[in-house]
Design an enzyme around this catalytic site. Sequence first.
Site, PDB file in Angstrom:
ATOM      1  N   HIS A 150      -1.027 -12.421  -5.483  1.00  0.00           N
ATOM      2  CA  HIS A 150       0.267 -12.655  -6.146  1.00  0.00           C
ATOM      3  C   HIS A 150       1.277 -13.315  -5.203  1.00  0.00           C
ATOM      4  O   HIS A 150       2.296 -13.815  -5.648  1.00  0.00           O
ATOM      5  CB  HIS A 150       0.814 -11.374  -6.795  1.00  0.00           C
ATOM      6  N   ASP A 176      -6.128  -8.562  -6.778  1.00  0.00           N
ATOM      7  CA  ASP A 176      -4.972  -9.170  -6.114  1.00  0.00           C
ATOM      8  C   ASP A 176      -5.300  -9.417  -4.631  1.00  0.00           C
ATOM      9  O   ASP A 176      -4.816  -8.716  -3.749  1.00  0.00           O
ATOM     10  CB  ASP A 176      -3.776  -8.216  -6.276  1.00  0.00           C
ATOM     11  N   GLY A 186       8.255  -7.444  -0.354  1.00  0.00           N
ATOM     12  CA  GLY A 186       8.168  -8.090   0.959  1.00  0.00           C
ATOM     13  C   GLY A 186       7.025  -7.550   1.802  1.00  0.00           C
ATOM     14  O   GLY A 186       6.636  -8.134   2.799  1.00  0.00           O
ATOM     15  N   SER A 219       4.088  -6.948   0.367  1.00  0.00           N
ATOM     16  CA  SER A 219       2.883  -7.424  -0.310  1.00  0.00           C
ATOM     17  C   SER A 219       2.008  -8.265   0.588  1.00  0.00           C
ATOM     18  O   SER A 219       2.494  -9.032   1.416  1.00  0.00           O
ATOM     19  CB  SER A 219       3.271  -8.298  -1.497  1.00  0.00           C
TER      20      SER A 219
HETATM   21  N1  ARG Z   1       4.747  -6.662  -5.155  1.00  0.00           N
HETATM   22  C1  ARG Z   1       5.510  -6.301  -4.038  1.00  0.00           C
HETATM   23  C2  ARG Z   1       5.749  -7.493  -3.115  1.00  0.00           C
HETATM   24  O1  ARG Z   1       5.660  -8.585  -3.556  1.00  0.00           O
HETATM   25  C3  ARG Z   1       4.958  -5.137  -3.296  1.00  0.00           C
HETATM   26  C4  ARG Z   1       5.225  -3.928  -4.054  1.00  0.00           C
HETATM   27  C5  ARG Z   1       4.709  -2.720  -3.434  1.00  0.00           C
HETATM   28  N2  ARG Z   1       5.454  -1.701  -4.054  1.00  0.00           N
HETATM   29  C6  ARG Z   1       5.286  -0.437  -3.911  1.00  0.00           C
HETATM   30  N3  ARG Z   1       6.106   0.406  -4.449  1.00  0.00           N
HETATM   31  N4  ARG Z   1       4.293   0.011  -3.181  1.00  0.00           N
HETATM   32  O2  ARG Z   1       6.158  -7.363  -1.980  1.00  0.00           O
END
Ligand code: ARG
Length: 843
Positions: free
Chosen positions: A645, A698, A791, A793
């Site tokens: 993503h 992902d 951030g 991710s």
């Molecule tokens: N999708 C998020 C990103 O782009 C990461 C999310 C992780 N969230 C969580 N609660 N563990 O950085």
Amino acid sequence: KKVQYDIKTNRVQIDLGIGRKQRAHVYNDHGLDETEQFLPASDAKKLQKKRISFRAMVAIGLPTALAIIALVTGLLVWHFHYRYNGRVRKLFSGYLTISSQTFSDAYENSNTTEYKELASKVSKQVRLSCFLLHYNFFPFSEGSNNGIIAYYLSEFNVPESQVSAVDEAMASLDGVGNARKNTFLTFRYLYLRLVLNLCCLLGSVKRSHHAHGNQTDIIRSPGFPDSAYLPNLYTEWQIRADPEHRIRLEFDVLDLEKDCRNDFIKVYDSLAPSEKQVIAEKCGYRLPGEKLIFISSGNVMLVTLVTNEEKNFPGFRAFYSQIPAKIQDCGGRLTGLRGTFTSPGYPSHYPPQTDCVWDIEVPSGKHIKVKFDKLSIHNPEQNAISCPEDYLEINYRICGEKPPKTVYTIKSNQATVRFHSDLSYVSEGFSAEFEALEPTNPCPGRFQCDSDLCVPPNLQCDGYNDCGDMSDERGCTCNETQIKCMNGFCKPSFWRCDGVNDCGDNTDEENCGNCKAQEFRCRNSRCIPAQKQCNGYNDCGDGSDESQCEKSIAVHCSALTHKCKNNQCISKLNPMCDGETDCADGSDEAECKCGMKPYKSSRIVGGKDSNDGEWPWQVSLHMKTQGHVCGASVISNRWLVTAAHCVQDNEKFNYSQPDQWEVYLGLLNQGETSKSTLKHVKRIVSHPLYDHLSYDNDITLMELDSPVNLSQNIWPVCLPEATHDFPAGKSVWITGWGKLREEVDAIASVLQKAEVRIINNTVCSKLMDNGITPRMICAGVLSGGVDACQGDSGGPMTSTESNGRMFLAGVVSWGDGCGRRNRPGIYTRVTEYRSWIREMTGV
Ligand code: ARG
């Protein structure tokens, strides 16, 4: 152990360790007693003379000296005649004070004529024994009142057969007994080794330093940081400061061999390597976040580095400066309702030879509670009850290491707290907080633990041991969100059947499958009699009953067994790179460069700052126009793993274009990208089945435009095999520069780390509205507050496996908010992609 020629009192004293008290007294004046003169008291005229007469000293001192030396030598010669097997050189150190000689800078430099003259005079004074070979060096330092302190190390030639007898005789005469056996052995080892290697190496590498003004200067091991230190070194750094000052020495890097018998540094509160005044002996790694600061009691300090022939490490770097002696003044009167006090120099190690007294007084009718956030008063082999050497005294003496938040209560409105450190060995000390308490209501509005600690009332009966002694979790009535353990504790229902014995009596893990008590539950859900575990037969059929046994057996291959390169399957769970060869072809240990942290140990919500080099596989992916966007992990010198993503285009940005990305490796602080390694992306390989709605699959691979040089700060993480098991309940680490809280926008500047636990997929799916696929793995702290966030991710979730290697268990993927209660973080389950990664990258 030393032979001390105490010229100051016109006696030659063979100090076999009994001179402790006297030396303590002398050293309290920084090694110099101003009132005493160098000359015989019988000659009043000479007492007035400015320069000392060495002859006069010899005249008086020599007969006494010779008598004692003769006695000792007689003893040695007697043995020497009976059993001669060669000779051993022994080193002794001591010091003498020259109070009527004026110190000048020239005495700090061994090449000056002044130095040489004084050294030869002093050496004439002390060269008395026929076993004495020579004095290796004479570092001088400035005492108070302009006098000079001469430190020396003398070398004696002792018949080998006498070494142990002499050592024993010395030990038995030693007033403190054998307390320093180990250091003494090390010391002996040092000179034996020196004799073996190069007789006169000792003192050949010595450096002299003087702290100036409020300047900070550096000492470093030879070659640091460009090369490792050399074998068989004895190097010393003599550090001096102006009178009425102390030396502050702060280690910034310390990376030596783990075994202190081989390589070590020692810090002395003296200019001579006197075993009585070792304040610290160190080897191994210092975690970069750990403070390692020493303060001398006087204006001198000595650092020595000793190495042996094998295993050379990067070494050390330390900063020294001088601080006014007074800064370390401690103790005093503390009044009011609350206040704080610390050991002198805190968070530095406290200086040796220090005494402090605090008088605490709170309003009458109240009692005093003293809470320690840190309490570490070590002295090796010190008796932990009588604490004779270094201690803190409240109601009684306290020493050793106490857990954080240790509380002592004084049932009076006045208390006297004393701190004492002796000549040698120092530790971190303490940081304390005192508080007046109402005897009838000691924890207003809070829960009182058995230890007298007060904790917020909502932490009582929440399943966590907040008091540290479990007292907040006893006698609870469980609510509907909790399981009632047989032993009376209440635990969150989510901990049921997560593979971890949270109750302590296993209640939360019983009746989880269909197996009865006394049965073993195979990973394929079969039940077998418990005694069939580790019997050498594959009773489960999937090898799981033989997977955590001493010996691995060959089994039929299944989805759960490890397949060796030769296509044989073995029963052992997670055999890859665990330090033991399990496959007949050795393939399980063949490629295991990965996963080691250079430092020993060990956007995140509820995390802590990481140390430099702690997570060498962590990468920061920047978009050219936006700065940090996602994390990633190094898996080889050419390939990274991140989240799919992270590289999906949106209306504004072309995240899928390799040339839009900048890859920062070996980065700790986002503000210091210039110090890290910058690479560009050649190719992005996203998983073909990535689903942007469910976040299934992902995962993405990124190829660097050119291979990166692997180093302490850039190192690949291990990739788990498809059969690798990361059981529910296991602690894992998440790292990243993502948001520190859900509600704020700013990302972290220093790489954050946090510890979370793996959560079983069934439990997780219930918590996450059935959004979990088998290709995801959940981890978190269900009470909330610790999680990954925007951030983070693409970054790693790493698990430490049996031999300390770190494996990439997950890739940060998604979540519901960040750090919410009962909302874990969701990660891509890396084991599912092992063969895809191999196919795409060859890693
Ligand atoms: N999708 C998020 C990103 O782009 C990461 C999310 C992780 N969230 C969580 N609660 N563990 O950085």
